[in-house]
Design a protein around this motif. Structure first.
Motif, mmCIF file in Angstrom:
data_model
loop_
_atom_site.group_PDB
_atom_site.id
_atom_site.type_symbol
_atom_site.label_atom_id
_atom_site.label_comp_id
_atom_site.label_asym_id
_atom_site.label_seq_id
_atom_site.Cartn_x
_atom_site.Cartn_y
_atom_site.Cartn_z
ATOM 1 N N ASN A 1 42.881 36.259 29.248
ATOM 2 C CA ASN A 1 43.295 37.571 29.750
ATOM 3 C C ASN A 1 44.820 37.708 29.781
ATOM 4 N N SER B 1 42.159 44.786 24.073
ATOM 5 C CA SER B 1 41.251 45.604 24.870
ATOM 6 C C SER B 1 41.659 47.072 24.835
ATOM 7 N N VAL C 1 36.661 41.098 28.571
ATOM 8 C CA VAL C 1 37.803 40.177 28.513
ATOM 9 C C VAL C 1 37.641 39.210 29.676
ATOM 10 N N PRO D 1 45.362 39.624 35.650
ATOM 11 C CA PRO D 1 45.646 39.871 34.241
ATOM 12 C C PRO D 1 47.071 39.418 33.907
ATOM 13 N N ILE E 1 38.183 44.035 32.106
ATOM 14 C CA ILE E 1 39.004 42.857 32.384
ATOM 15 C C ILE E 1 38.437 42.092 33.579
ATOM 16 N N THR F 1 38.966 38.510 35.854
ATOM 17 C CA THR F 1 39.840 37.389 36.169
ATOM 18 C C THR F 1 39.060 36.316 36.921
#
Length: 549
Positions: free
Chosen positions: A20, A28, A122, A129, A200, A202
């Motif tokens: 990421n 993305s 992602v 990120p 996204i 994490t």
């Protein structure tokens, strides 16, 4: 950010991006349907490039070889170190960025085309990120400036300049280096600002990727996908200390001033960051490799005006080498008047450098350790230290991919899961194609180009294939986005240049030419370009294991 529970992740998805960091965020953004086009109303200063792009403006459908084959003969200065597709996108996004960044506006406009959107995830194990920008594995200050200038660090849709305005921070002048803290904060908020945060994730550790008839399966999250993009980078793991030195890692943290010297082992940017981040009264014992002809320190390329802190550390290393050789430095009276953060405090020198020194023995004490050092001349000495930072470099890993698939990507030598991945590991494959295995793409530093400015081209190339195959079928298109080796055969001149570059020690410099000179706007005359190349040649820069951008 969405919940990180495994149940929240879609089980069937078109594309999974592992990592990421900045390249994953750029990709993305494109896969969300934001497509780059050449803006012919803002003509590029290269008239040949402008004319060619006027006929085919969508940058997902261009012939890289045709567009870049004249670069080496151009009056403008184009990088010969990065992949052609990365050089092309860089110059379109930031014309003359290295010399006159304000003279031309970006030649790229991003159009939102929902029909080209591709479902994707992602997945990165960084806490926010930004990848390595978010998680700093080296205990260096967050206030140290990034290696790249501010104008080189912006992602599409929401620039670093816009972020500064939103955060009520004064906009930097040209060629200013933002702090790592500022870049990390910018990357952390970027997904939300451009509307891609839905994809996204994490704090997500990916494991057990294997190939299946329909694509790939990610065992750790039971996800199946058709396309896999590796954006995990080459800087995720610090090279571990050898067993003799492992007990030294248990000494107290060196984040505060300690009584005994802090031992720093390494000769690159990470080692310099540790030294620069130490308390003002902290004594430093610095062990480093010194081989300027074979493997010069990357600090050697840092111009004193553009990178004064790194140039200062490198100067101390050179002085230590001279002292060990019994030579005295000849210093002008003017230089003696300048302040030096490594000068004496309480009667003791703060910095002691020991080039090409080997630790032969370690004796642990209660809150310190006695180490025996064999110097380059064979003499053995003892030093007492209070802490150690072992920072000789970083490497990436593809240990999250199963054995057979990993060997298909890296080659048969990658038998062990901990096989180290550097910027050179997949470079030859990247020069052929960024699709390093069927439906497996690489972006970011895995391609050998580690700067953010050179991440765009690879992301555009990978996104183009994924979008086209998703919307039209699964067969790859031949000859549209051609790669470095195909471009090398476009003309005899280009082939000779590539052959020369492959034979040189600095062929994989990843675009760091600007480290070796002061960054001032300048004329783009042929004489100036040749002078810059001469400075670059003499800098001896190499691409050894430091995180950049």
């Amino acid at each position: 950010m969405p919940s990180q529970d495994e149940a929240s992740l879609t089980q069937e998805i078109n594309t999974v991006v592992v990592g990421n960091g900045p390249s994953a965020l750029i990709l993305s953004y494109i896969l969300h349907g934001n497509i780059p086009y050449y803006n012919s109303t803002k003509a590029h200063p290269d008239p040949i490039l402008h004319q060619k792009l006027c006929n085919r403006r969508c940058l997902l459908d261009v012939d890289i070889a045709d567009l870049t084959t004249h670069f080496t003969a151009s009056r403008l200065s184009y990088s010969t170190q990065a992949l052609p597709v990365n050089v092309l996108l860089d110059t379109l996004l930031r014309p003359l960025a290295d010399t006159n960044p304000d003279q031309y506006h970006s030649c790229v406009e991003w159009r939102h085309e929902p029909k080209k959107r591709v479902s994707h995830l992602v997945l990165g194990n960084a806490s926010k990120p930004g990848g390595q920008w978010a998680d700093n594995p080296v205990p260096g200050s967050w206030d140290i400036g990034a290696l790249s200038y501010a104008e080189m660090l912006s992602l599409p849709g929401y620039s670093l300049t816009e972020h500064r305005r939103t955060s009520h921070v004064a906009c930097a002048e040209d060629f200013a280096r933002p702090s790592r803290r500022e870049v990390a904060e910018y990357l952390a908020i970027y997904p939300e600002m451009v509307g891609i945060s839905d994809s996204i994730h994490t704090n997500t550790k990916v494991e057990g990727i294997s190939q299946i008839p329909t694509g790939f399966r990610i065992a750790s999250h039971n996800i199946r996908c058709k396309h896999l993009v590796l954006a995990s980078g080459t800087f995720s793991n610090l090279i571990p200390a050898r067993p003799l030195l492992q007990p030294l890692l248990s000494l107290p943290s060196a984040r505060r001033s300690i009584e005994h010297p802090l031992l720093v082992i390494g000769s690159g940017f990470s080692a310099a960051d540790v030294i620069l981040s130490a308390s003002s009264d902290q004594r430093i014992l610095h062990i480093f490799k010194w081989a300027p002809d074979e493997h010069p320190s990357p600090l050697r390329a840092c111009h004193p005006r553009a990178y004064p802190e790194y140039a200062g550390v490198y100067r101390k290393m050179k002085l230590a080498v001279r002292a060990c050789s019994g030579l005295q430095e000849s210093v002008s009276p003017f230089r003696r008047k300048k302040s030096d953060p490594f000068e004496r405090a309480n009667g003791q020198a703060l910095y002691e450098g020991l080039p090409n020194t080997y630790i032969t023995d370690v004796k642990m004490c209660k809150r310190s350790a006695i180490i025996t050092l064999r110097q380059s001349d064979g003499q053995c000495v003892e030093r007492e230290i209070g802490a150690m930072q072992y920072v000789i470099g970083r490497r990436g890993s593809l240990d999250f991919i199963d054995h057979d698939m990993r060997c298909d990507i890296l080659g048969s030598e990658a038998v062990n899961a901990d096989f180290p991945v550097t910027g050179k590991t997949l470079r030859s494959k990247a020069e052929e194609s960024l699709e390093v295995a069927p439906k497996v793409f690489i972006v970011g530093s895995l391609t050998g180009d580690s700067l953010i400015r050179f991440a765009f081209g690879g992301c555009v190339s990978a996104a183009r294939e994924i979008i086209r195959r998703t919307k039209q079928g699964d067969e790859p298109t031949a000859g549209i986005i051609r790669t470095h080796k195909e471009l090398a055969h476009a003309t005899d001149t280009q082939a000779r240049i590539n052959e020369k570059a492959e034979a040189s020690d600095y062929s994989l410099t990843n675009g760091h030419a600007d480290l070796g000179r002061a960054a001032k706007p300048r004329s783009m005359s042929i004489d100036m370009v040749m002078k810059r190349c001469e400075i670059w040649h003499e800098s001896g820069w190499w691409s050894g294991g430091c995180i950049v951008s």
